[in-house]
Scaffold this motif. Sequence first.
Motif, mmCIF file in Angstrom:
data_model
loop_
_atom_site.group_PDB
_atom_site.id
_atom_site.type_symbol
_atom_site.label_atom_id
_atom_site.label_comp_id
_atom_site.label_asym_id
_atom_site.label_seq_id
_atom_site.Cartn_x
_atom_site.Cartn_y
_atom_site.Cartn_z
ATOM 1 N N GLY A 47 0.728 -1.229 0.391
ATOM 2 C CA GLY A 47 -0.183 -0.389 -0.388
ATOM 3 C C GLY A 47 0.933 1.584 0.461
ATOM 4 N N ILE A 48 2.114 1.049 -0.558
ATOM 5 C CA ILE A 48 3.130 1.959 -0.837
ATOM 6 C C ILE A 48 3.100 3.681 -1.750
ATOM 7 C CG2 ILE A 48 5.432 4.053 -0.065
ATOM 8 C CD1 ILE A 48 5.726 1.264 2.228
ATOM 9 N N LYS A 49 1.958 4.057 -2.016
ATOM 10 C CA LYS A 49 1.911 4.821 -3.136
ATOM 11 C C LYS A 49 3.254 5.592 -3.441
ATOM 12 C CE LYS A 49 -2.894 5.041 -2.766
ATOM 13 N NZ LYS A 49 -3.417 5.413 -2.996
ATOM 14 N N ILE A 50 4.375 5.568 -4.590
ATOM 15 C CA ILE A 50 5.071 6.232 -4.743
ATOM 16 C C ILE A 50 5.332 6.777 -6.434
ATOM 17 C CG2 ILE A 50 8.243 6.066 -5.237
ATOM 18 C CD1 ILE A 50 7.508 3.614 -3.449
ATOM 19 N N SER A 51 5.851 7.832 -6.355
ATOM 20 C CA SER A 51 5.575 8.746 -7.424
ATOM 21 C C SER A 51 7.575 9.213 -7.780
ATOM 22 C CB SER A 51 5.015 10.279 -7.812
ATOM 23 O OG SER A 51 3.155 9.774 -7.105
ATOM 24 N N PHE A 52 7.966 9.444 -8.599
ATOM 25 C CA PHE A 52 9.098 9.680 -9.159
ATOM 26 C C PHE A 52 9.490 11.100 -10.072
ATOM 27 C CE2 PHE A 52 9.476 5.379 -8.204
ATOM 28 C CZ PHE A 52 11.062 5.231 -7.533
ATOM 29 N N VAL A 53 9.387 12.422 -9.805
ATOM 30 C CA VAL A 53 9.241 13.152 -9.883
ATOM 31 C C VAL A 53 11.013 13.612 -10.921
ATOM 32 C CG1 VAL A 53 8.456 15.390 -9.508
ATOM 33 C CG2 VAL A 53 7.821 14.086 -8.816
ATOM 34 N N LEU A 54 10.832 13.798 -11.414
ATOM 35 C CA LEU A 54 12.270 14.115 -12.515
ATOM 36 C C LEU A 54 12.440 16.113 -12.392
ATOM 37 C CD1 LEU A 54 12.604 11.854 -15.137
ATOM 38 C CD2 LEU A 54 12.787 11.762 -12.911
ATOM 39 N N LYS A 55 13.562 16.445 -11.368
ATOM 40 C CA LYS A 55 13.368 17.459 -11.849
ATOM 41 C C LYS A 55 14.462 18.307 -12.612
ATOM 42 C CE LYS A 55 11.826 19.925 -8.499
ATOM 43 N NZ LYS A 55 10.820 20.067 -8.877
ATOM 44 N N GLN A 56 14.265 19.152 -13.446
ATOM 45 C CA GLN A 56 15.356 19.686 -14.344
ATOM 46 C C GLN A 56 16.547 20.747 -13.791
ATOM 47 O OE1 GLN A 56 14.873 18.705 -17.494
ATOM 48 N NE2 GLN A 56 13.970 17.580 -17.097
ATOM 49 N N GLU A 57 16.411 21.174 -12.304
ATOM 50 C CA GLU A 57 16.554 22.689 -11.401
ATOM 51 C C GLU A 57 18.206 21.942 -11.338
ATOM 52 O OE1 GLU A 57 13.523 22.329 -8.370
ATOM 53 O OE2 GLU A 57 13.470 22.315 -11.257
ATOM 54 N N LYS A 58 19.412 22.901 -11.887
ATOM 55 C CA LYS A 58 20.609 21.828 -11.242
ATOM 56 C C LYS A 58 20.387 22.442 -9.541
ATOM 57 C CE LYS A 58 23.817 22.635 -14.699
ATOM 58 N NZ LYS A 58 23.956 21.198 -14.635
ATOM 59 N N SER A 59 21.317 21.167 -8.953
ATOM 60 C CA SER A 59 21.311 20.799 -7.108
ATOM 61 C C SER A 59 22.365 21.176 -6.715
ATOM 62 C CB SER A 59 20.713 19.600 -6.739
ATOM 63 O OG SER A 59 21.143 18.461 -7.488
ATOM 64 N N GLU A 60 22.914 20.218 -5.336
ATOM 65 C CA GLU A 60 23.736 20.780 -4.945
ATOM 66 C C GLU A 60 25.328 19.348 -5.562
ATOM 67 O OE1 GLU A 60 24.119 19.554 -0.635
ATOM 68 O OE2 GLU A 60 21.976 19.983 -0.426
ATOM 69 N N HIS A 61 24.324 18.251 -5.631
ATOM 70 C CA HIS A 61 25.221 17.427 -6.064
ATOM 71 C C HIS A 61 24.688 16.694 -7.612
ATOM 72 C CE1 HIS A 61 27.196 13.237 -5.734
ATOM 73 N NE2 HIS A 61 28.242 14.170 -5.713
ATOM 74 N N PRO A 62 25.384 16.144 -8.703
ATOM 75 C CA PRO A 62 24.458 15.580 -9.925
ATOM 76 C C PRO A 62 23.901 14.556 -9.028
ATOM 77 C CG PRO A 62 26.487 15.960 -10.316
ATOM 78 C CD PRO A 62 26.273 16.259 -8.879
ATOM 79 N N ASN A 63 23.942 13.912 -7.858
ATOM 80 C CA ASN A 63 23.130 12.905 -7.638
ATOM 81 C C ASN A 63 22.398 12.815 -6.261
ATOM 82 O OD1 ASN A 63 24.525 11.276 -9.555
ATOM 83 N ND2 ASN A 63 26.054 10.246 -8.340
ATOM 84 N N THR A 64 21.744 14.179 -6.622
ATOM 85 C CA THR A 64 20.622 14.498 -5.585
ATOM 86 C C THR A 64 19.668 13.836 -5.270
ATOM 87 O OG1 THR A 64 21.688 16.365 -5.260
ATOM 88 C CG2 THR A 64 19.941 16.531 -4.104
ATOM 89 N N VAL A 65 18.881 13.514 -4.438
ATOM 90 C CA VAL A 65 17.427 12.628 -4.409
ATOM 91 C C VAL A 65 16.700 13.776 -3.439
ATOM 92 C CG1 VAL A 65 18.287 10.525 -2.600
ATOM 93 C CG2 VAL A 65 15.836 10.866 -4.271
ATOM 94 N N GLN A 66 15.678 13.864 -2.975
ATOM 95 C CA GLN A 66 14.891 14.707 -2.069
ATOM 96 C C GLN A 66 13.738 13.833 -2.615
ATOM 97 O OE1 GLN A 66 12.071 18.479 -2.350
ATOM 98 N NE2 GLN A 66 13.984 18.846 -1.071
ATOM 99 N N LEU A 67 13.045 13.158 -0.642
ATOM 100 C CA LEU A 67 11.987 12.356 -0.454
ATOM 101 C C LEU A 67 11.594 13.070 0.699
ATOM 102 C CD1 LEU A 67 13.771 9.578 0.576
ATOM 103 C CD2 LEU A 67 13.571 9.654 -1.174
ATOM 104 N N ARG A 68 10.227 12.866 -0.119
ATOM 105 C CA ARG A 68 9.002 14.172 1.015
ATOM 106 C C ARG A 68 8.069 13.002 0.976
ATOM 107 N NH1 ARG A 68 6.406 18.726 0.879
ATOM 108 N NH2 ARG A 68 3.800 18.165 0.997
ATOM 109 N N LEU A 69 7.452 12.604 2.396
ATOM 110 C CA LEU A 69 7.168 11.015 3.086
ATOM 111 C C LEU A 69 5.706 11.471 3.877
ATOM 112 C CD1 LEU A 69 11.056 9.299 4.495
ATOM 113 C CD2 LEU A 69 9.312 8.776 2.542
ATOM 114 N N THR A 70 4.999 10.973 3.768
ATOM 115 C CA THR A 70 3.885 11.634 4.401
ATOM 116 C C THR A 70 3.147 10.010 5.149
ATOM 117 O OG1 THR A 70 1.953 11.764 2.490
ATOM 118 C CG2 THR A 70 2.998 13.795 2.683
ATOM 119 N N LYS A 71 2.406 10.565 5.850
ATOM 120 C CA LYS A 71 1.900 9.905 6.791
ATOM 121 C C LYS A 71 0.430 11.242 7.332
ATOM 122 C CE LYS A 71 2.005 5.458 9.716
ATOM 123 N NZ LYS A 71 1.983 5.169 10.788
ATOM 124 N N GLY A 72 -0.541 10.760 6.901
ATOM 125 C CA GLY A 72 -1.031 11.617 7.469
ATOM 126 C C GLY A 72 -1.475 13.426 6.807
#
Length: 107
Positions: A47-72
């Motif tokens: 039951g874990i719903k996951i969406s992958f969003v590809l960001k175009q802007e530069k980040s602090e490092h080329p291999n950057t990921v941001q997780l947005r975790l929600t529960k209620g």
Amino acid sequence: MVIYLYESFAETYQGHGTDVALVAGLLGMAPDDPDLSEALKIASEIGIKISFVLKQEKSEHPNTVQLRLTKGPRILTVTGISIGGGNIQISEVDGFKRALSFGSSFK
């Protein structure tokens, strides 16, 4: 759960298995878990719903990921960087800068 991928991660996440590895880690799977390749399927089945969003802007490092975790109503945002050699660095938690390193070089 929303997973934002930046720069090289956004370009190669499926081909290099980054999507599977991220979800496996969130499920608490070890790198040698025999079911690791099924992490996306397992997450969906429990039951874990996951969406992958590809960001175009530069980040602090080329291999950057941001997780947005929600529960209620609760939301946790964590930004991390793959720094190579099986090592990661957490650079931000809920908007607060951090420098937490984990992996085989940091045991």
